[in-house]
Write a protein that holds these residues in place. Structure first.
Motif, PDB file in Angstrom:
ATOM      1  N   ARG A 103       0.874  -1.169   0.000  1.00 29.95           N
ATOM      2  CA  ARG A 103       0.000   0.000   0.000  1.00 29.95           C
ATOM      3  C   ARG A 103       0.908   1.215   0.000  1.00 29.95           C
ATOM      4  O   ARG A 103       1.627   1.469   0.966  1.00 29.95           O
ATOM      5  N   GLY A 104       0.910   1.921  -1.115  1.00 29.79           N
ATOM      6  CA  GLY A 104       1.826   3.028  -1.302  1.00 29.79           C
ATOM      7  C   GLY A 104       1.493   4.248  -0.468  1.00 29.79           C
ATOM      8  O   GLY A 104       0.426   4.348   0.138  1.00 29.79           O
ATOM      9  N   PRO A 105       2.430   5.192  -0.448  1.00 26.95           N
ATOM     10  CA  PRO A 105       2.235   6.423   0.304  1.00 26.95           C
ATOM     11  C   PRO A 105       0.971   7.174  -0.110  1.00 26.95           C
ATOM     12  O   PRO A 105       0.645   7.268  -1.286  1.00 26.95           O
ATOM     13  N   LYS A 106       0.280   7.683   0.882  1.00 27.60           N
ATOM     14  CA  LYS A 106      -0.893   8.538   0.672  1.00 27.60           C
ATOM     15  C   LYS A 106      -1.109   9.295   1.981  1.00 27.60           C
ATOM     16  O   LYS A 106      -2.068   9.066   2.702  1.00 27.60           O
ATOM     17  N   PRO A 107      -0.151  10.189   2.282  1.00 27.18           N
ATOM     18  CA  PRO A 107      -0.201  10.849   3.584  1.00 27.18           C
ATOM     19  C   PRO A 107      -1.437  11.727   3.757  1.00 27.18           C
ATOM     20  O   PRO A 107      -1.883  12.365   2.814  1.00 27.18           O
ATOM     21  N   PRO A 108      -1.966  11.729   4.981  1.00 25.53           N
ATOM     22  CA  PRO A 108      -3.139  12.573   5.259  1.00 25.53           C
ATOM     23  C   PRO A 108      -2.758  14.047   5.343  1.00 25.53           C
ATOM     24  O   PRO A 108      -1.599  14.389   5.597  1.00 25.53           O
ATOM     25  N   PHE A 109      -3.716  14.874   5.121  1.00 24.97           N
ATOM     26  CA  PHE A 109      -3.608  16.318   5.325  1.00 24.97           C
ATOM     27  C   PHE A 109      -2.599  17.005   4.407  1.00 24.97           C
ATOM     28  O   PHE A 109      -2.174  18.121   4.683  1.00 24.97           O
ATOM     29  N   GLY A 110      -2.166  16.348   3.334  1.00 24.70           N
ATOM     30  CA  GLY A 110      -1.268  16.980   2.374  1.00 24.70           C
ATOM     31  C   GLY A 110       0.151  17.195   2.871  1.00 24.70           C
ATOM     32  O   GLY A 110       0.925  17.925   2.259  1.00 24.70           O
ATOM     33  N   ALA A 111       0.507  16.576   3.972  1.00 28.98           N
ATOM     34  CA  ALA A 111       1.847  16.741   4.544  1.00 28.98           C
ATOM     35  C   ALA A 111       2.849  15.836   3.837  1.00 28.98           C
ATOM     36  O   ALA A 111       2.489  14.807   3.279  1.00 28.98           O
ATOM     37  N   THR A 112       4.106  16.220   3.864  1.00 35.92           N
ATOM     38  CA  THR A 112       5.173  15.358   3.344  1.00 35.92           C
ATOM     39  C   THR A 112       5.530  14.332   4.408  1.00 35.92           C
ATOM     40  O   THR A 112       5.768  14.697   5.562  1.00 35.92           O
ATOM     41  N   HIS A 113       5.554  13.073   4.003  1.00 38.91           N
ATOM     42  CA  HIS A 113       5.950  11.986   4.899  1.00 38.91           C
ATOM     43  C   HIS A 113       7.164  11.285   4.314  1.00 38.91           C
ATOM     44  O   HIS A 113       7.346  11.254   3.098  1.00 38.91           O
ATOM     45  N   LYS A 114       7.958  10.696   5.185  1.00 32.49           N
ATOM     46  CA  LYS A 114       9.083   9.869   4.764  1.00 32.49           C
ATOM     47  C   LYS A 114       8.709   8.408   4.960  1.00 32.49           C
ATOM     48  O   LYS A 114       8.009   8.052   5.904  1.00 32.49           O
ATOM     49  N   TYR A 115       9.205   7.594   4.047  1.00 33.68           N
ATOM     50  CA  TYR A 115       8.911   6.166   4.049  1.00 33.68           C
ATOM     51  C   TYR A 115      10.220   5.397   3.996  1.00 33.68           C
ATOM     52  O   TYR A 115      11.097   5.709   3.190  1.00 33.68           O
TER      53      TYR A 115
END
Length: 156
Positions: A103-115
């Motif tokens: 399940r690929g990245p899809k961060p909430p609230f439009g924030a940048t997340h690191k994976y």
């Protein structure tokens, strides 16, 4: 010959760089190709754990667990959904993000997340049921990790 403990993991994006949209929940939502170098010739299987390390509630949120992958220098993109993958040497996908799949990245609230894409070279196959989660996988790998490598990507 001495075994190096570090497994070098690369992909179509540079370490610390932006994950291309096709590998995210906003794109095709397929796993990226992972290239491995300096894999120990003592390795029997590979395992991958992918986590969102900036989740606002859980801090670290698991997106993908897969183990008993055949030893290779290239884990192909688009690993299919499902519990047991006969086309991949009987690899098993545990429960990450509540499902047996990447399940690929899809961060909430439009924030940048690191994976983090963690790859482990193991000295044996693991006897874990597909309902297993990340904690179960980490416990089963304890004492059997020959090498570990990590690739970090970011997505907004």
């Amino acid at each position: 010959m001495a075994v190096k403990n570090t497994l070098i993991v690369t992909s179509v994006f540079v370490d610390g760089g932006k994950i291309p949209i096709e590998y995210t929940g906003h794109g095709k939502d397929i796993s990226p190709k992972l290239f491995l170098s300096e894999v120990s010739d003592k390795a029997k299987t590979l395992a991958v754990i992918m986590d969102d390390i900036n989740h606002p509630i859980f801090k670290v949120y698991n997106h993908w667990t897969i183990w008993n992958l055949p030893v290779t220098q290239e884990i192909p993109e688009g690993i299919p959904h499902g519990e047991i993958l006969s086309d991949f040497g009987g690899a098993v996908q545990g429960i990450g993000y509540g499902r047996h799949r990447y399940r690929g990245p899809k961060p909430p609230f439009g924030a940048t997340h690191k994976y983090h894409y963690h790859v482990y070279a193991l000295d044996r196959r693991l006897d874990l049921k597909p309902k297993s989660k990340k904690a179960d996988l980490l416990h089963a790998m304890n004492g059997h990790i020959l090498q570990h490598g990590c690739l970090t990507g970011a997505y907004k």
